[in-house]
Design an enzyme around this catalytic site. Structure first.
Site, PDB file in Angstrom:
ATOM      1  N   ARG A  65      -9.365  15.886   6.286  1.00  7.82           N
ATOM      2  CA  ARG A  65     -10.075  17.150   6.530  1.00  7.82           C
ATOM      3  C   ARG A  65     -11.357  17.236   5.710  1.00  7.82           C
ATOM      4  O   ARG A  65     -12.396  17.672   6.205  1.00  7.82           O
ATOM      5  CB  ARG A  65      -9.172  18.346   6.228  1.00  7.82           C
ATOM      6  CG  ARG A  65      -7.994  18.451   7.194  1.00  7.82           C
ATOM      7  CD  ARG A  65      -7.062  19.569   6.804  1.00  7.82           C
ATOM      8  NE  ARG A  65      -6.525  19.311   5.468  1.00  7.82           N
ATOM      9  CZ  ARG A  65      -6.064  20.242   4.647  1.00  7.82           C
ATOM     10  NH1 ARG A  65      -6.084  21.514   5.001  1.00  7.82           N
ATOM     11  NH2 ARG A  65      -5.582  19.923   3.471  1.00  7.82           N
ATOM     12  N   ASN A  83      -4.638  21.112   8.867  1.00 13.41           N
ATOM     13  CA  ASN A  83      -3.412  20.354   9.107  1.00 13.41           C
ATOM     14  C   ASN A  83      -2.500  21.187  10.000  1.00 13.41           C
ATOM     15  O   ASN A  83      -2.519  22.421   9.944  1.00 13.41           O
ATOM     16  CB  ASN A  83      -2.682  20.059   7.797  1.00 13.41           C
ATOM     17  CG  ASN A  83      -3.345  18.983   6.986  1.00 13.41           C
ATOM     18  OD1 ASN A  83      -4.091  18.161   7.488  1.00 13.41           O
ATOM     19  ND2 ASN A  83      -3.085  18.981   5.690  1.00 13.41           N
TER      20      ASN A  83
END
Length: 163
Positions: A65, A83
């Site tokens: 990320r 996530n």
């Protein structure tokens, strides 16, 4: 005409393409053969294409990320990623497509319209084939492309919340 070519190139790259209705955006219709017809007089406006994505594989616990945010910032994209409980990373990003109001032939406009989409192509490539150094990308999916006449996001961020 350039807007038509830009959208045609986008459809060729993205596949299905859905437009959001708005009084200030040109309406686009895609027939069964993928031909595009545009109505409206918004040739000199900027349009923003929003794309959803989900990446599968070893993408959690490997800074995927953070690297995604850095790549999006490098490319000037806005959006978010997070996530999921499924072990994937999902998100949305948007990029700009501009019309120029010109009356050039479609063939001579293709290179210019492709330059409108280079950020999208580069980000998709990065998400599917590069990722973070320790990631192992097994699958990437893109869906629900939408066009609007205004930005939905003002930055790209990493989040764990529903957007």
């Amino acid at each position: 005409l350039c807007a038509v070519v830009a959208l045609a190139a986008t459809v060729a790259i993205l596949g299905s393409f859905k437009f959001v209705s708005s009084s200030s955006i040109a309406a686009a219709l895609v027939d069964d053969q993928g031909d595009i017809a545009i109505t409206g007089d918004d040739d000199n406006k900027k349009y923003y294409i929003l794309t959803k994505f989900e990446i599968s594989g070893k993408v959690q616990g490997v800074s995927f990320r953070r690297y995604t945010k850095n790549k999006a910032n490098e490319l000037g994209l806005m959006g978010w990623c997070r996530n999921t409980p499924r072990g994937t990373v999902e998100g949305e990003y948007e990029y700009e497509v501009s019309g120029d109001g010109g009356s050039q032939a479609a063939a001579s406009s293709i290179n210019e319209s492709e330059s409108n989409n280079w950020r999208d192509v580069a980000f998709r490539h990065w998400l599917c084939h590069v990722g973070s150094p320790k990631s192992n990308i097994e699958r990437c999916t893109f869906s629900e492309e939408e066009a609007s006449n205004g930005r939905m996001f003002n930055e790209f961020r990493v989040t764990d919340k529903n957007i």
